[in-house]
Write an enzyme that holds these catalytic residues in place. Structure first.
Site, mmCIF file in Angstrom:
data_model
loop_
_atom_site.group_PDB
_atom_site.id
_atom_site.type_symbol
_atom_site.label_atom_id
_atom_site.label_comp_id
_atom_site.label_asym_id
_atom_site.label_seq_id
_atom_site.Cartn_x
_atom_site.Cartn_y
_atom_site.Cartn_z
ATOM 1 N N GLU A 72 48.563 69.390 55.597
ATOM 2 C CA GLU A 72 47.950 68.080 55.601
ATOM 3 C C GLU A 72 48.284 67.148 57.035
ATOM 4 O O GLU A 72 47.451 66.419 57.271
ATOM 5 C CB GLU A 72 48.069 67.291 54.335
ATOM 6 C CG GLU A 72 47.192 66.056 54.008
ATOM 7 C CD GLU A 72 47.135 65.563 52.787
ATOM 8 O OE1 GLU A 72 47.413 64.514 52.416
ATOM 9 O OE2 GLU A 72 47.158 66.426 51.723
ATOM 10 N N ASP A 86 48.711 68.715 50.733
ATOM 11 C CA ASP A 86 49.570 68.343 49.672
ATOM 12 C C ASP A 86 48.940 68.784 48.362
ATOM 13 O O ASP A 86 47.671 68.774 47.896
ATOM 14 C CB ASP A 86 49.601 66.720 49.690
ATOM 15 C CG ASP A 86 50.235 66.246 50.619
ATOM 16 O OD1 ASP A 86 51.041 67.036 51.280
ATOM 17 O OD2 ASP A 86 50.427 64.906 50.924
ATOM 18 N N TYR A 137 58.425 66.187 46.283
ATOM 19 C CA TYR A 137 56.970 65.549 46.488
ATOM 20 C C TYR A 137 56.895 64.237 45.797
ATOM 21 O O TYR A 137 57.055 64.327 44.616
ATOM 22 C CB TYR A 137 56.023 66.551 46.072
ATOM 23 C CG TYR A 137 54.389 65.981 46.289
ATOM 24 C CD1 TYR A 137 54.083 65.960 47.686
ATOM 25 C CD2 TYR A 137 53.736 65.786 45.341
ATOM 26 C CE1 TYR A 137 52.817 65.265 47.970
ATOM 27 C CE2 TYR A 137 52.372 65.191 45.668
ATOM 28 C CZ TYR A 137 51.978 65.182 47.014
ATOM 29 O OH TYR A 137 50.469 64.655 47.251
#
Length: 708
Positions: free
Chosen positions: A7, A110, A314
């Protein structure tokens, strides 16, 4: 050769490092059988009405329902419309080049709804048909990346996630484009922006603001008694409240004459306060806003930075739990923290081998588990990064601790027939609150029962009254939303529904997602609908105007928006067909478009003025600008000058006489306030003209304010 699409460039570099991909080219890295490139976020977006050959702001074509939707490269807003973003166009060319030389693809955007959409839109726009697999990781550490590559998932396993993301994207387009154009048409030229999530969020803020402003305080009186027993001083407070001060004073005098209170009842209970769960993104944003004064957007950016530096897992997660298979790694994460002097003492409070396992719940882990620190101890962090890292690390230690146990007491007294009460609490076991030593971190603790030392009470005890006084209090207005409060309201918007059955279904459903709520708040600020004042979020006049226009319309229905979030979750879980959801959205779009077009908006009485430059075209006057519609002329003047918005009479004077009246309290870049007249020159530029008495103060102020 395999293509890997990340990303962001920073993520691509971490993946390349683990895979020993070292050769660099413009826009990608290659070697060891891989080409690693990146997407720069959303490179592809849904086309605008003009991309379908549909004119803007034409009621005859509303609602606009593309079938199919057209994908275009990301655009940039320009004065004359939108143009393709050169960076996006360049990177798409790189990605096409990478895909052409590879046999298959590994998706490394992601691991979530929006990350999936970013890749699939690129894949679809480039008309690629090559097979792809999915890298699904929650951390960018070498260990996590290596483990992810050993367990690549089939790309079609995430088709339902893509369908939910695509449905969200198209629903937002349908509602946002049509509602904004309909209200703008009804507004007679004033530009409005509405959205599927932003408008209900604005409604929450405006409703709270109006409740606060319209609230009328009411005074009331309570009586407080002072006592002493076993060498301890303490107070009791009347249960009853009086509206009449004179009545309260008579009762106080009577009680003081009596001089004693009798213990009627003693209630003691043990309260076990469970250790908190791990942070999900919304909980982290709320805590950082309350404790550090950070905005939700700032917290998200800092957390994303910590993730990309491999210091935390994350952050865009909606779950505070971890799966069972991650539990064996937790002791090592704690040992890593012990190497930081900041955490040495807190870690010593924990009992290794006997950690609290409340955070483990396979069923409640969604796309990603709760936010954790990683095995990599950070160094050289900025002050804000350190603050967020410490919140996350301390929360892990707290979550593994024992409960906090308190003894809470309520003692009821009687004087004559008036009731009084004494509340108190004693800590029996600090448990998780010993990690940071915060025994009053939660305001609800002191409200429930203040932590204090009280003597033992028994029914029938007589307590001497040493003093009785009247406390004047008043009812409190609903508090304006802080960012933390608004995030809570958005997170639990489903609770605002009134129906019992629907409340049960929607009780854990909000509007927006953990990853998008910060962006919604920033969008409302960017569009001048709300502003930050001190710690609260308040609507502007423009925001209140939009709210008052739409509050009774479907577009502002918080419950319906929460219901949509539930539908998107059901699409993710293959329980609802995307087409069924979008058919509902299309029907809804038709309804709101008709509602908004029928509104009668009484705005400013716009004067009819001719462009001072071309002397031919009638000027367009909006909330932000005054401009000539002729593209060849292109004369434009911003309405807000140095913090002061020009009134219609100011504009009329400027255009018809080339000079405004004296405008007061404008603010220079230095922060100094000044007064000046605006003058339209023969070159059709606007300059300041200062009063002679004040001219010497403002010689540094740039007199040129318009170059058109």
């Amino acid at each position: 050769m395999k293509a890997i699409i990340a990303e962001k460039p920073s993520v691509a570099r971490e993946i390349a490092k683990v895979l020993h991909v070292q050769n660099r080219k413009d826009g990608y890295l290659h070697g060891n059988g891989y080409c690693v490139t990146w997407a720069l976020g959303h490179l592809i977006e849904l086309g605008m009405p003009q991309d379908y050959g549909i004119p803007n702001f034409d009621p005859a074509v509303l609602p606009i329902v593309p079938s199919p939707f057209r994908l275009i490269p990301r655009t940039q807003k320009k004065t004359k419309g939108s143009l393709p973003d050169p960076l996006a166009v360049k990177q798409l060319k790189v990605i096409r080049e990478v895909l052409d030389q590879c046999d298959s693809i590994i998706v490394a955007t992601d691991a979530g709804r929006e990350g999936e959409l970013i890749f699939r839109y690129i894949y679809q726009y480039l008309e690629c048909a090559k097979p792809f697999e999915r890298l699904w990781i929650s951390s960018l550490t070498e260990k996590a990346i290596s483990e992810g590559f050993r367990n690549l998932q089939a790309g079609n396993n995430y088709n339902s996630l893509y369908q939910a993301a695509k449905a969200r994207s198209e629903a937002d387009w349908l509602v946002g484009i049509n509602a904004s154009q309909a209200l703008t048409i009804a507004g007679g030229g004033e530009t409005y922006s509405l959205g599927r999530v932003q408008t209900p969020t604005l409604a929450l803020i405006c409703q709270r603001f109006q409740d606060n402003q319209q609230f009328k305080k009411q005074k009331f009186y309570q009586i407080q008694l002072k006592h002493r027993k076993d060498y301890l001083d303490f107070t009791s407070l009347s249960i009853e409240q009086w509206q009449d001060q004179k009545q309260a004073e008579k009762i106080r005098a009577s009680i003081e004459r009596e001089g004693r209170a009798v213990v009627e009842d003693v209630q003691n209970k043990t309260v076990t306060e469970a250790a908190p769960l791990l942070y999900d993104l919304t909980a982290l944003q709320k805590d950082a806003n309350r404790k550090l004064g950070m905005t939700a957007d700032e917290v998200l950016k800092i957390a994303q930075s910590l993730y990309e530096k491999q210091f935390i897992t994350y952050p865009r997660t909606g779950s505070p739990y971890i799966p069972e298979d991650l539990w064996p790694e937790i002791p090592e994460l704690v040992r890593v923290l012990k190497n930081d002097p900041q955490f040495t003492q807190p870690v010593n409070h924990l009992r290794f081998g006997n950690f609290n396992k409340r955070i483990v719940n396979d069923v409640k882990v969604t796309d990603h588990h709760g936010i954790l620190n990683t095995h990599k101890l950070p160094s050289a962090l900025s002050a804000s990064e350190k603050s967020i890292y410490h919140l996350i690390a301390f929360r892990l230690l707290e979550s593994l601790s024992e409960p906090c146990i308190r003894e809470v007491s309520l003692t009821l007294l009687k004087v004559h027939h008036y009731g009084f009460q004494i509340k108190g609490a004693t800590i029996r076991s600090k448990g998780w609150r010993s990690i940071r030593g915060l025994l009053s971190d939660d305001p609800s603790l002191s409200e429930e029962a203040p932590i204090n030392e009280l003597p033992a009470f028994n029914t029938g005890d007589v307590l001497k009254i040493s003093h009785a006084e009247i406390l004047q209090k008043s009812t409190q207005a609903p508090k304006l939303y802080t960012e933390a409060d608004l995030l809570s309201a958005m997170e639990h918007a489903g609770n605002l529904t009134t129906g019992k059955d629907q409340k049960q279904i929607l009780q854990n459903i909000g509007i927006g997602t953990p990853a998008t709520r910060a962006a919604i708040i920033e969008t409302l600020i960017r569009r001048s609908y709300i502003t930050r004042k001190n710690k609260s979020l308040q609507p502007t006049d423009k925001g209140l105007n939009v709210y008052n226009l739409t509050k009774d319309q479907l577009i502002s229905n918080v419950q319906m928006t929460a219901d949509w979030e539930l539908a998107l979750q059901r699409i993710e879980q293959n329980e609802l067909a995307p087409d069924e959801f979008l058919q509902h959205i299309q029907k809804y779009t038709t309804e709101i478009t008709q509602e908004l077009l029928s509104l009668k908006i009484h705005g400013e009485e716009i004067p009819s003025l001719t462009c001072p430059k071309c002397k031919a075209q009638p000027l367009i006057i909006t909330d932000k600008i005054i401009k000539c519609p002729d593209e060849h002329c292109n004369w434009i003047q911003f309405r807000t000058i140095c913090g002061v918005k020009l009134s219609l009479s100011d504009i009329t004077a400027l255009i018809t006489t080339s000079q405004t009246p004296l405008i007061k309290n404008m603010k220079a870049k230095s922060g100094k306030k000044f007064n000046a007249t605006l003058v339209l020159t023969e070159q059709h530029k606007t300059v300041f003209e200062f009063p002679q008495t004040e001219l010497y103060k403002y010689h540094k102020i740039n007199s040129e304010i318009n170059h058109h």
